[in-house]
Design a protein around this motif. Structure first.
Motif, PDB file in Angstrom:
ATOM      1  N   ARG A   1     -49.602   2.074  73.183  1.00 31.90           N
ATOM      2  CA  ARG A   1     -49.547   1.636  74.578  1.00 31.90           C
ATOM      3  C   ARG A   1     -48.091   1.500  75.029  1.00 31.90           C
ATOM      4  O   ARG A   1     -47.204   1.216  74.228  1.00 31.90           O
ATOM      5  CB  ARG A   1     -50.244   0.285  74.728  1.00 31.90           C
ATOM      6  N   LYS A   2     -47.871   1.641  76.321  1.00 28.90           N
ATOM      7  CA  LYS A   2     -46.524   1.447  76.863  1.00 28.90           C
ATOM      8  C   LYS A   2     -46.208  -0.038  76.931  1.00 28.90           C
ATOM      9  O   LYS A   2     -47.085  -0.889  76.846  1.00 28.90           O
ATOM     10  CB  LYS A   2     -46.434   2.061  78.267  1.00 28.90           C
ATOM     11  N   GLU A   3     -44.975  -0.342  77.044  1.00 32.37           N
ATOM     12  CA  GLU A   3     -44.535  -1.730  77.133  1.00 32.37           C
ATOM     13  C   GLU A   3     -45.238  -2.414  78.302  1.00 32.37           C
ATOM     14  O   GLU A   3     -45.252  -1.915  79.419  1.00 32.37           O
ATOM     15  CB  GLU A   3     -43.012  -1.777  77.356  1.00 32.37           C
ATOM     16  N   GLY A   4     -45.843  -3.552  78.043  1.00 36.68           N
ATOM     17  CA  GLY A   4     -46.494  -4.321  79.091  1.00 36.68           C
ATOM     18  C   GLY A   4     -47.935  -3.975  79.304  1.00 36.68           C
ATOM     19  O   GLY A   4     -48.624  -4.647  80.050  1.00 36.68           O
ATOM     20  N   GLU A   5     -48.468  -2.940  78.693  1.00 38.95           N
ATOM     21  CA  GLU A   5     -49.874  -2.572  78.866  1.00 38.95           C
ATOM     22  C   GLU A   5     -50.742  -3.388  77.930  1.00 38.95           C
ATOM     23  O   GLU A   5     -50.297  -3.871  76.896  1.00 38.95           O
ATOM     24  CB  GLU A   5     -50.066  -1.072  78.628  1.00 38.95           C
ATOM     25  N   GLY A   6     -52.004  -3.528  78.275  1.00 41.20           N
ATOM     26  CA  GLY A   6     -52.901  -4.387  77.517  1.00 41.20           C
ATOM     27  C   GLY A   6     -53.503  -3.701  76.323  1.00 41.20           C
ATOM     28  O   GLY A   6     -53.143  -2.582  75.959  1.00 41.20           O
ATOM     29  N   ALA A   7     -54.466  -4.409  75.720  1.00 43.94           N
ATOM     30  CA  ALA A   7     -55.107  -3.915  74.500  1.00 43.94           C
ATOM     31  C   ALA A   7     -56.458  -3.289  74.771  1.00 43.94           C
ATOM     32  O   ALA A   7     -57.199  -2.999  73.848  1.00 43.94           O
ATOM     33  CB  ALA A   7     -55.254  -5.065  73.505  1.00 43.94           C
ATOM     34  N   GLY A   8     -56.821  -3.103  76.036  1.00 46.76           N
ATOM     35  CA  GLY A   8     -58.118  -2.521  76.352  1.00 46.76           C
ATOM     36  C   GLY A   8     -59.233  -3.541  76.385  1.00 46.76           C
ATOM     37  O   GLY A   8     -60.401  -3.185  76.221  1.00 46.76           O
ATOM     38  N   LEU A   9     -58.878  -4.826  76.594  1.00 48.33           N
ATOM     39  CA  LEU A   9     -59.882  -5.889  76.644  1.00 48.33           C
ATOM     40  C   LEU A   9     -60.093  -6.425  78.054  1.00 48.33           C
ATOM     41  O   LEU A   9     -61.058  -7.151  78.293  1.00 48.33           O
ATOM     42  CB  LEU A   9     -59.473  -7.044  75.721  1.00 48.33           C
ATOM     43  N   GLY A  10     -59.206  -6.085  78.985  1.00 53.00           N
ATOM     44  CA  GLY A  10     -59.256  -6.678  80.318  1.00 53.00           C
ATOM     45  C   GLY A  10     -60.552  -6.424  81.055  1.00 53.00           C
ATOM     46  O   GLY A  10     -61.163  -7.336  81.604  1.00 53.00           O
ATOM     47  N   LEU A  11     -60.993  -5.159  81.094  1.00 54.16           N
ATOM     48  CA  LEU A  11     -62.216  -4.835  81.833  1.00 54.16           C
ATOM     49  C   LEU A  11     -63.451  -5.424  81.155  1.00 54.16           C
ATOM     50  O   LEU A  11     -64.401  -5.817  81.836  1.00 54.16           O
ATOM     51  CB  LEU A  11     -62.351  -3.317  81.967  1.00 54.16           C
TER      52      LEU A  11
END
Length: 443
Positions: free
Chosen positions: A378-388
């Motif tokens: 992931r790029k800096e500042g992007e999440g782990a895919g848990l937000g949605l």
């Protein structure tokens, strides 16, 4: 025996007395039983080898008397019908000039009848045994066939318990109850397999997401310990490590939220929430961030919308959706945030002008750790895919629905429906499976 007695009596009645002896003797030569002729005065006029009167006792004497008195044939047995020594006797009157002048008595052994009955008994016994064997064999195969679904269920359940979650029941039983049981068990096995597979994916993805920041953290500490540094250098390294720890903490908190949701322990404070004000505040907070990347935020929020729930969780949901839209919005594009009331519900939409989401990926968009580009780094500042995934749990905990509408190259729109405070339940029931697009009014 009747026909023989009738034939002989006709010969005697048509012959003189002195020829009777000849007729009786000739008849006795081929008759297999006893012959006796008794005169009206009780004298025995002819007798073959045995005395039927002495043999039969009262029954034979009674038959003899009836033949003399009534002038009609009478029958008697010396013993029981199936007794080995029984003789069946007929007393046949001999008429002359309209009166009974003698009685012809013929005796015949019933041994042949007894043999027939004995044969029938034997055949009956054989047939009985044969029937029992056939019934036992048929019962065994019928029971085996009836129990085959149960045996298949037992075998499959053992296989699933041993870890083979792909096994399914294939029984085609005609029994309705068995068919229902098979369907229920197959669904349970499918749910178990999906649950275990999901658990494996979740463990693997969680391990992957935590491994990267932990590796970075370990590497930075190892580099810092290689040689002495100044206070300013240590402070810089610690600030970098603190940022990595913050990322780990966010992932752990998100995992904890999802775990509580799965366990039914995602407790919400039920309080009135001014949804219009909440959305306006969240939008204002993102204006500066969006403007730094030349992204415009347009808001169209209806006033006086109120829902029941927890403001912090609703704020978290909207922050996730706006952050997600910002990550995919190209430079100099616009993100649209709208909220309207319709049929007792608040309809919130977040639309970006990004590359959109493929149709086959939309069904997995709310899964944990799912990324549309399937990238691991992931790029800096992007999440782990848990937000949605968290958004979906929070919205459902508020008795709402969330969905995505997107076409490749045309951006993506996330739509949330939340029941308004005091909304009519009958209206909400009709909207349980319908999310309305606030941009065009279509369902």
């Amino acid at each position: 025996m009747i026909s023989q007695a009738t034939s002989l009596s006709n010969e005697l009645e048509s012959s003189p007395f002195y020829f009777w002896s000849g007729h009786l003797g000739s008849f006795a030569n081929h008759y297999p039983g006893a012959i006796q002729l008794v005169g009206a005065n009780g004298l025995i006029l002819f007798r073959s080898d045995r005395s039927l009167i002495d043999k039969g006792g009262n029954d034979v004497s009674r038959a003899l008397g009836q033949a003399f008195r009534n002038g009609i044939p009478s029958f008697a047995s010396t013993e029981s019908l199936l007794n080995k020594g029984n003789i069946r006797v007929i007393a046949f009157p001999i008429h002359r000039d309209g009166r009974v002048v003698a009685t012809l008595m013929l005796g015949h052994s019933t041994s042949d009848i007894r043999s027939v009955f004995n044969l029938l008994y034997i055949l009956g016994g054989i047939l009985g045994v044969f029937s029992i064997v056939i019934s036992a064999v048929a019962g065994y195969y019928m029971a085996k066939r009836a129990l085959e679904p149960i045996q298949e269920i037992t075998s499959t359940a053992r296989g699933v318990a041993a870890g083979d979650l792909s096994r399914r029941l294939k029984s085609k039983s005609q029994d309705k109850e068995i068919r229902v049981l098979v369907r229920v068990l197959n669904k349970m096995f499918t749910d178990l397999e999906e649950s275990f597979q999901g658990q494996k994916r979740f463990t693997a993805d969680a391990s992957h997401e935590l491994r990267l920041p932990l590796t970075i953290l370990k590497g930075e500490i190892e580099v810092a310990l290689r040689h002495p540094r100044s206070e300013e250098e240590y402070q810089q390294i610690l600030r970098q490590q603190l940022g990595t720890i913050d990322r780990i903490q966010r992932i752990v908190n998100d995992l904890l939220t999802l775990a509580r949701s799965d366990a039914g322990q995602l407790e919400l404070v039920q309080a009135p929430v001014d949804l219009s004000l909440l959305l306006q505040e969240i939008g204002q907070q993102h204006l500066i961030l969006f403007d730094s990347q030349n992204v415009t935020l347009e808001m169209d929020i209806e006033d006086d919308m109120e829902v029941t729930g927890e403001a912090d969780q609703l704020e978290r949901t909207m922050m996730n959706l706006l952050s997600n839209a910002f990550k995919h919005a190209p430079e100099h594009s616009t993100i649209h945030l709208s909220a309207r009331t319709r049929n007792g519900s608040a309809i919130i939409a977040v639309r970006d002008e990004g590359p959109g989401i493929a149709k086959e990926q939309q069904g997995h968009l709310f899964d944990r750790f799912f990324r549309a580009d399937d990238a691991r780094c992931r790029k800096e500042g992007e999440g782990a895919g848990l937000g949605l995934a968290i958004c979906k749990r929070i919205v459902e905990a508020h008795a709402g629905k969330i969905k995505v509408e997107s076409k490749p190259g045309e951006g993506a729109t996330f739509i949330i429906r939340l029941p308004l405070a005091g909304a009519d339940p009958s209206h909400l029931k009709r909207l349980d499976n319908i999310l309305i697009d606030p941009e065009n009014g279509k369902s």
